[in-house]
Design a protein around this motif. Structure first.
Motif, mmCIF file in Angstrom:
data_model
loop_
_atom_site.group_PDB
_atom_site.id
_atom_site.type_symbol
_atom_site.label_atom_id
_atom_site.label_comp_id
_atom_site.label_asym_id
_atom_site.label_seq_id
_atom_site.Cartn_x
_atom_site.Cartn_y
_atom_site.Cartn_z
ATOM 1 N N GLY A 40 16.248 -1.928 81.626
ATOM 2 C CA GLY A 40 15.648 -3.240 81.393
ATOM 3 C C GLY A 40 16.425 -4.044 80.372
ATOM 4 O O GLY A 40 16.645 -5.247 80.547
ATOM 5 N N LYS A 41 16.879 -3.370 79.324
ATOM 6 C CA LYS A 41 17.686 -4.046 78.300
ATOM 7 C C LYS A 41 18.978 -4.574 78.907
ATOM 8 O O LYS A 41 19.360 -5.726 78.675
ATOM 9 C CB LYS A 41 17.994 -3.101 77.150
ATOM 10 C CG LYS A 41 18.814 -3.744 76.058
ATOM 11 C CD LYS A 41 19.079 -2.791 74.915
ATOM 12 C CE LYS A 41 19.890 -3.498 73.840
ATOM 13 N NZ LYS A 41 20.265 -2.580 72.769
ATOM 14 N N ALA A 42 19.653 -3.756 79.698
ATOM 15 C CA ALA A 42 20.893 -4.194 80.345
ATOM 16 C C ALA A 42 20.632 -5.379 81.277
ATOM 17 O O ALA A 42 21.423 -6.326 81.332
ATOM 18 C CB ALA A 42 21.523 -3.027 81.107
ATOM 19 N N LEU A 80 2.557 -9.306 83.497
ATOM 20 C CA LEU A 80 3.679 -10.088 84.010
ATOM 21 C C LEU A 80 4.353 -9.403 85.195
ATOM 22 O O LEU A 80 5.149 -10.014 85.895
ATOM 23 C CB LEU A 80 4.714 -10.310 82.898
ATOM 24 C CG LEU A 80 4.242 -11.161 81.723
ATOM 25 C CD1 LEU A 80 5.290 -11.135 80.617
ATOM 26 C CD2 LEU A 80 3.960 -12.574 82.171
ATOM 27 N N GLN A 81 4.016 -8.148 85.428
ATOM 28 C CA GLN A 81 4.663 -7.387 86.491
ATOM 29 C C GLN A 81 4.532 -8.086 87.846
ATOM 30 O O GLN A 81 5.497 -8.220 88.583
ATOM 31 C CB GLN A 81 4.104 -5.974 86.556
ATOM 32 C CG GLN A 81 4.868 -5.086 87.509
ATOM 33 C CD GLN A 81 4.591 -3.625 87.245
ATOM 34 O OE1 GLN A 81 3.793 -3.261 86.400
ATOM 35 N NE2 GLN A 81 5.269 -2.784 87.987
ATOM 36 N N GLU A 82 3.337 -8.542 88.177
ATOM 37 C CA GLU A 82 3.128 -9.204 89.469
ATOM 38 C C GLU A 82 3.932 -10.495 89.555
ATOM 39 O O GLU A 82 4.546 -10.791 90.589
ATOM 40 C CB GLU A 82 1.651 -9.490 89.688
ATOM 41 C CG GLU A 82 1.359 -10.076 91.053
ATOM 42 C CD GLU A 82 -0.127 -10.288 91.286
ATOM 43 O OE1 GLU A 82 -0.440 -11.061 92.208
ATOM 44 O OE2 GLU A 82 -0.967 -9.708 90.581
ATOM 45 N N LEU A 108 12.225 -3.991 83.593
ATOM 46 C CA LEU A 108 12.018 -5.168 82.752
ATOM 47 C C LEU A 108 10.728 -5.043 81.953
ATOM 48 O O LEU A 108 10.714 -5.284 80.741
ATOM 49 C CB LEU A 108 11.989 -6.427 83.615
ATOM 50 C CG LEU A 108 11.660 -7.735 82.906
ATOM 51 C CD1 LEU A 108 12.644 -8.034 81.795
ATOM 52 C CD2 LEU A 108 11.614 -8.877 83.901
ATOM 53 N N ILE A 109 9.649 -4.649 82.598
ATOM 54 C CA ILE A 109 8.367 -4.489 81.902
ATOM 55 C C ILE A 109 8.491 -3.418 80.821
ATOM 56 O O ILE A 109 8.003 -3.592 79.694
ATOM 57 C CB ILE A 109 7.226 -4.164 82.890
ATOM 58 C CG1 ILE A 109 6.996 -5.350 83.846
ATOM 59 C CG2 ILE A 109 5.943 -3.773 82.162
ATOM 60 C CD1 ILE A 109 6.561 -6.640 83.189
ATOM 61 N N SER A 114 8.692 -2.442 75.057
ATOM 62 C CA SER A 114 9.347 -1.804 73.908
ATOM 63 C C SER A 114 9.653 -2.798 72.799
ATOM 64 O O SER A 114 9.801 -2.414 71.642
ATOM 65 C CB SER A 114 10.635 -1.098 74.345
ATOM 66 O OG SER A 114 11.700 -2.022 74.524
ATOM 67 N N LEU A 115 9.750 -4.071 73.132
ATOM 68 C CA LEU A 115 10.058 -5.114 72.145
ATOM 69 C C LEU A 115 8.849 -5.598 71.361
ATOM 70 O O LEU A 115 8.997 -6.160 70.279
ATOM 71 C CB LEU A 115 10.649 -6.344 72.836
ATOM 72 C CG LEU A 115 12.058 -6.285 73.340
ATOM 73 C CD1 LEU A 115 12.410 -7.599 74.006
ATOM 74 C CD2 LEU A 115 13.025 -5.995 72.219
#
Length: 122
Positions: A40-42, A80-82, A108-109, A114-115
């Motif tokens: 997700g970070k990448a 936000l996943q949907e 991404l989620i 994690s942030l």
């Protein structure tokens, strides 16, 4: 005849595409990153960081673009996943439509979660 065959083989080998060696310090390709958070970070570094602050600090390069670490203040990140799965599009012309594959949405989620600052304990 044998001499022509060897020469042909050498010519073909010399013209074969060879991938340049990757520096040891280079990040692994997104598909090879070991965890959803790393993938997700990448992903966000490659596709979102031109406008959004995608790390734990700093301002977004484009001021109206919210830093990703603050998204949890506006929405439950898991919700936000949907939206990401269906494709994010906004009303302003500078933000491109975001279309992600299912695994990219999960990664991404995981990274966005994690942030987010840890919930304050009473």
């Amino acid at each position: 005849m044998r001499r022509i065959s060897i020469l042909s083989l050498l010519l073909v080998a010399a013209c074969a595409p060879v991938a340049p060696p990757r520096p040891a310090s280079a990040a692994p390709p997104v598909a090879l990153a070991s965890s959803p958070v790393e993938r997700g970070k990448a992903l966000v570094e490659a596709r979102c960081s031109a406008c959004h602050a995608v790390g734990t600090s700093g301002d977004s390069p484009v001021s109206p673009a919210p830093p990703f670490r603050t998204l949890g203040q506006r929405y439950p990140v898991a919700n936000l996943q949907e939206a990401f799965a269906e494709g994010i599009s906004t009303g302003h012309p500078k933000m491109p439509e975001i279309v992600l594959e299912a695994q990219q949405v999960n990664d991404l989620i995981a990274y966005l979660e994690s942030l987010q600052p840890a919930a304050k304990k009473n």
